[in-house]
Design a protein around this motif. Structure first.
Motif, PDB file in Angstrom:
ATOM      1  N   ASN A 217       0.704  -1.416   0.062  1.00 47.74           N
ATOM      2  CA  ASN A 217       0.068   0.036   0.006  1.00 47.74           C
ATOM      3  C   ASN A 217       0.666   1.430   0.065  1.00 47.74           C
ATOM      4  N   ARG A 220      -0.701   3.009  -3.111  1.00 53.45           N
ATOM      5  CA  ARG A 220      -2.193   2.855  -3.593  1.00 53.45           C
ATOM      6  C   ARG A 220      -2.974   3.624  -2.961  1.00 53.45           C
ATOM      7  N   SER A 221      -4.099   4.029  -3.178  1.00 57.90           N
ATOM      8  CA  SER A 221      -4.996   4.807  -2.405  1.00 57.90           C
ATOM      9  C   SER A 221      -5.566   4.509  -1.177  1.00 57.90           C
ATOM     10  N   LEU A 222      -6.051   5.261  -0.481  1.00 58.68           N
ATOM     11  CA  LEU A 222      -6.794   4.944   0.876  1.00 58.68           C
ATOM     12  C   LEU A 222      -7.984   3.930   0.776  1.00 58.68           C
ATOM     13  N   ASP A 223      -8.526   4.121  -0.280  1.00 58.84           N
ATOM     14  CA  ASP A 223      -9.757   3.157  -0.562  1.00 58.84           C
ATOM     15  C   ASP A 223      -9.258   1.760  -0.878  1.00 58.84           C
ATOM     16  N   GLU A 224      -8.105   1.748  -1.850  1.00 62.79           N
ATOM     17  CA  GLU A 224      -7.659   0.487  -2.083  1.00 62.79           C
ATOM     18  C   GLU A 224      -7.021  -0.271  -1.044  1.00 62.79           C
ATOM     19  N   ILE A 226      -7.749   0.299   2.324  1.00 56.79           N
ATOM     20  CA  ILE A 226      -9.085  -0.136   3.221  1.00 56.79           C
ATOM     21  C   ILE A 226      -9.593  -1.666   2.654  1.00 56.79           C
ATOM     22  N   GLU A 227      -9.693  -1.747   1.296  1.00 55.85           N
ATOM     23  CA  GLU A 227     -10.239  -2.793   0.895  1.00 55.85           C
ATOM     24  C   GLU A 227      -9.214  -4.253   1.130  1.00 55.85           C
ATOM     25  N   ASP A 228      -7.979  -3.929   0.795  1.00 54.15           N
ATOM     26  CA  ASP A 228      -7.132  -4.996   1.055  1.00 54.15           C
ATOM     27  C   ASP A 228      -6.793  -5.373   2.331  1.00 54.15           C
ATOM     28  N   GLU A 229      -6.945  -4.315   3.552  1.00 54.65           N
ATOM     29  CA  GLU A 229      -7.017  -4.476   4.956  1.00 54.65           C
ATOM     30  C   GLU A 229      -8.069  -5.537   5.199  1.00 54.65           C
TER      31      GLU A 229
END
Length: 260
Positions: A217, A220-224, A226-229
């Motif tokens: 990350n 990567r963007s914050l939204d990406e 959060i999805e990965d997390e």
């Protein structure tokens, strides 16, 4: 494994990998590169290994590329393939889902510094020296150097060190964020071993996934992120280590992690 690299698997889940060509300051000879690749592949495949410690024998961690190989005689395609071959080592260290602690015992120069920066935690002896000396031989940072160096110390400081090739001591390296900590030479092994053992006793699945996420990350963007997390956390929540930690919390005791 070649004599250029020593590998010792310790009882507490810590694997120690030693660059072992001190007469050449542990430069990245073909034997060294192949030995290190094999060692990291074995560490990655061994479920008993929880943490890897990487260090050098003698007065250097790694002095960088072997100028007996990089001697100006390589053709364009051969040079490109050589860089890819050595860079596979950087990838292995960066992507292994186990923490890697670089114990910097001495000179860490050029490609040797890049390899160290691929590790997760860098602890250095106060006698260590650091330098991105590529420019001194008419080259640019490679094997991941232009990616790892600015992420460690910022783009402006990276440019200064790359453009000048200047050497810095361990305290300056710590000040600019290149390394994690400086200790006296006689405390290096003790400090690294204590930290490695502490991490090895932790929940290894969660730690491995945390490393993966932190590295992934960076770009990567914050939204990406959060999805990965969310995906990784859902895996952690299924582990025995997580359930043990919850029970231990309720019972007001320290958890006993098993790595499952």
């Amino acid at each position: 494994m070649t004599d250029a690299v020593l590998m010792e698997k310790l009882e507490d889940g810590v694997c120690r990998i030693v660059l072992n060509q001190p007469d050449s300051l542990n430069t990245l000879s073909d034997a060294m590169v192949e030995g290190l690749k094999l060692a990291f592949e074995q560490a990655a495949a061994d479920s008993k290994v929880k943490v890897v410690v990487l260090t050098g024998a003698g007065r250097a961690f790694c002095a960088g590329g072997d100028l007996n190989i990089i001697d100006g005689s390589m053709g364009l395609m051969a040079a490109r393939e050589y860089v890819f071959k050595v860079a596979e080592l950087t990838r292995l260290i960066f992507h292994i889902e186990k923490p890697v602690i670089a114990a910097i015992n001495g000179f860490s120069m050029g490609g040797g510094l890049v390899i160290a920066l691929a590790a997760d935690i860098l602890i250095a002896s106060s006698a260590a020296k650091f330098g991105l000396a590529f420019v001194n031989v008419g080259l640019i940072p490679d094997i991941g150097g232009t990616y790892l160096v600015p992420r460690a110390i910022g783009i402006q400081k990276a440019k200064e060190l790359v453009f000048t090739g200047q050497m810095i001591d361990a305290y300056e390296a710590e000040r600019i964020g290149m390394i994690t900590k400086v200790v006296e030479p006689d405390k290096l092994d003790e400090t690294v071993n204590q930290l490695a053992s502490q991490i090895a006793r932790g929940p290894s699945i969660a730690i491995g996934l945390a490393k993966y996420m932190l590295n992934r990350n960076l770009n990567r963007s914050l939204d990406e992120a959060i999805e990965d997390e969310a995906f990784a956390q859902s895996i952690c929540m299924q582990t025995k280590d997580h359930r043990e930690a919850v029970i231990a919390f309720k019972e007001k005791r320290k958890p006993k992690f098993s790595g499952a």
